[in-house]
Design a protein around this motif. Structure first.
Motif, mmCIF file in Angstrom:
data_model
loop_
_atom_site.group_PDB
_atom_site.id
_atom_site.type_symbol
_atom_site.label_atom_id
_atom_site.label_comp_id
_atom_site.label_asym_id
_atom_site.label_seq_id
_atom_site.Cartn_x
_atom_site.Cartn_y
_atom_site.Cartn_z
ATOM 1 N N ALA A 13 78.254 50.939 35.312
ATOM 2 C CA ALA A 13 77.514 49.843 35.940
ATOM 3 C C ALA A 13 76.645 50.325 37.100
ATOM 4 O O ALA A 13 75.887 49.538 37.674
ATOM 5 C CB ALA A 13 78.494 48.775 36.427
ATOM 6 N N GLY A 14 76.777 51.593 37.458
ATOM 7 C CA GLY A 14 75.985 52.142 38.555
ATOM 8 C C GLY A 14 76.429 51.672 39.926
ATOM 9 O O GLY A 14 75.627 51.606 40.849
ATOM 10 N N LEU A 15 77.724 51.350 40.045
ATOM 11 C CA LEU A 15 78.261 50.871 41.319
ATOM 12 C C LEU A 15 78.988 51.987 42.061
ATOM 13 O O LEU A 15 79.648 52.816 41.450
ATOM 14 C CB LEU A 15 79.262 49.741 41.089
ATOM 15 C CG LEU A 15 78.729 48.416 40.570
ATOM 16 C CD1 LEU A 15 79.887 47.488 40.220
ATOM 17 C CD2 LEU A 15 77.814 47.772 41.597
ATOM 18 N N LYS A 16 78.859 51.961 43.386
ATOM 19 C CA LYS A 16 79.662 52.842 44.234
ATOM 20 C C LYS A 16 81.009 52.165 44.446
ATOM 21 O O LYS A 16 81.138 50.947 44.287
ATOM 22 C CB LYS A 16 78.982 53.041 45.588
ATOM 23 C CG LYS A 16 77.659 53.748 45.504
ATOM 24 C CD LYS A 16 77.030 53.842 46.881
ATOM 25 C CE LYS A 16 75.661 54.482 46.792
ATOM 26 N NZ LYS A 16 74.991 54.495 48.104
ATOM 27 N N GLN A 17 82.004 52.953 44.849
ATOM 28 C CA GLN A 17 83.323 52.380 45.120
ATOM 29 C C GLN A 17 83.227 51.297 46.184
ATOM 30 O O GLN A 17 83.856 50.248 46.071
ATOM 31 C CB GLN A 17 84.300 53.469 45.564
ATOM 32 C CG GLN A 17 84.683 54.404 44.449
ATOM 33 C CD GLN A 17 85.508 55.570 44.928
ATOM 34 O OE1 GLN A 17 85.381 56.023 46.067
ATOM 35 N NE2 GLN A 17 86.360 56.086 44.047
ATOM 36 N N SER A 18 82.433 51.535 47.202
ATOM 37 C CA SER A 18 82.295 50.554 48.276
ATOM 38 C C SER A 18 81.644 49.263 47.785
ATOM 39 O O SER A 18 81.990 48.173 48.245
ATOM 40 C CB SER A 18 81.486 51.136 49.437
ATOM 41 O OG SER A 18 80.201 51.550 48.994
ATOM 42 N N GLU A 19 80.713 49.374 46.837
ATOM 43 C CA GLU A 19 80.054 48.184 46.291
ATOM 44 C C GLU A 19 81.029 47.356 45.460
ATOM 45 O O GLU A 19 81.054 46.128 45.565
ATOM 46 C CB GLU A 19 78.840 48.594 45.456
ATOM 47 C CG GLU A 19 77.723 49.206 46.288
ATOM 48 C CD GLU A 19 76.631 49.842 45.457
ATOM 49 O OE1 GLU A 19 75.479 49.822 45.912
ATOM 50 O OE2 GLU A 19 76.911 50.369 44.356
ATOM 51 N N LEU A 20 81.831 48.033 44.649
ATOM 52 C CA LEU A 20 82.837 47.321 43.866
ATOM 53 C C LEU A 20 83.847 46.657 44.800
ATOM 54 O O LEU A 20 84.219 45.498 44.595
ATOM 55 C CB LEU A 20 83.548 48.265 42.894
ATOM 56 C CG LEU A 20 84.687 47.654 42.082
ATOM 57 C CD1 LEU A 20 84.221 46.448 41.272
ATOM 58 C CD2 LEU A 20 85.311 48.711 41.180
ATOM 59 N N ALA A 21 84.253 47.381 45.830
ATOM 60 C CA ALA A 21 85.212 46.831 46.793
ATOM 61 C C ALA A 21 84.664 45.552 47.417
ATOM 62 O O ALA A 21 85.380 44.557 47.540
ATOM 63 C CB ALA A 21 85.516 47.866 47.868
ATOM 64 N N GLU A 22 83.404 45.558 47.782
ATOM 65 C CA GLU A 22 82.799 44.376 48.387
ATOM 66 C C GLU A 22 82.781 43.203 47.403
ATOM 67 O O GLU A 22 83.069 42.066 47.777
ATOM 68 C CB GLU A 22 81.374 44.703 48.837
ATOM 69 C CG GLU A 22 80.728 43.610 49.647
ATOM 70 C CD GLU A 22 79.381 44.021 50.210
ATOM 71 O OE1 GLU A 22 78.470 43.176 50.180
ATOM 72 O OE2 GLU A 22 79.245 45.170 50.672
ATOM 73 N N LEU A 23 82.490 43.490 46.147
ATOM 74 C CA LEU A 23 82.436 42.428 45.134
ATOM 75 C C LEU A 23 83.787 41.751 44.913
ATOM 76 O O LEU A 23 83.835 40.563 44.575
ATOM 77 C CB LEU A 23 81.916 42.988 43.807
ATOM 78 C CG LEU A 23 80.433 43.363 43.768
ATOM 79 C CD1 LEU A 23 80.109 44.106 42.478
ATOM 80 C CD2 LEU A 23 79.563 42.127 43.916
ATOM 81 N N VAL A 24 84.866 42.508 45.078
ATOM 82 C CA VAL A 24 86.203 41.948 44.829
ATOM 83 C C VAL A 24 86.980 41.699 46.117
ATOM 84 O O VAL A 24 88.178 41.445 46.086
ATOM 85 C CB VAL A 24 87.026 42.836 43.857
ATOM 86 C CG1 VAL A 24 86.341 42.921 42.508
ATOM 87 C CG2 VAL A 24 87.273 44.225 44.432
ATOM 88 N N HIS A 25 86.282 41.796 47.250
ATOM 89 C CA HIS A 25 86.889 41.527 48.560
ATOM 90 C C HIS A 25 88.098 42.418 48.824
ATOM 91 O O HIS A 25 89.182 41.947 49.179
ATOM 92 C CB HIS A 25 87.261 40.048 48.698
ATOM 93 C CG HIS A 25 86.130 39.132 48.381
ATOM 94 N ND1 HIS A 25 85.045 38.967 49.208
ATOM 95 C CD2 HIS A 25 85.887 38.357 47.303
ATOM 96 C CE1 HIS A 25 84.190 38.118 48.659
ATOM 97 N NE2 HIS A 25 84.679 37.737 47.499
#
Length: 71
Positions: A13-25
């Motif tokens: 999906a081209g997401l960084k770990q921090s971006e995924l973390a933000e999406l799932v709180h």
């Protein structure tokens, strides 16, 4: 032992770990531990992560019992 395909889906999906973390709180460290199988997520977190990738929880996570000799 918990096995996960989060890293595979996240990278696809081209997401960084921090971006995924933000999406799932969640914290980035939580994603790091999830990807390495060192953390068992709550049902809500597992469902939130699966929702980001539009897959089922079962597609992302599997649980394998280890035998007496690690099999």
């Amino acid at each position: 032992m918990l096995k996960t395909r989060i890293k595979e889906y996240r990278e696809r999906a081209g997401l960084k770990q921090s971006e995924l973390a933000e999406l799932v709180h969640a914290r980035r460290e939580t994603i790091v531990h999830l990807e390495s199988g060192k953390y068992n997520p709550s049902l809500k977190l597992a469902m939130d992560v699966a929702g980001v990738f539009h897959v089922t929880v079962e597609e992302l996570f599997s649980f394998c019992e280890e035998g007496p000799q690690g099999l």
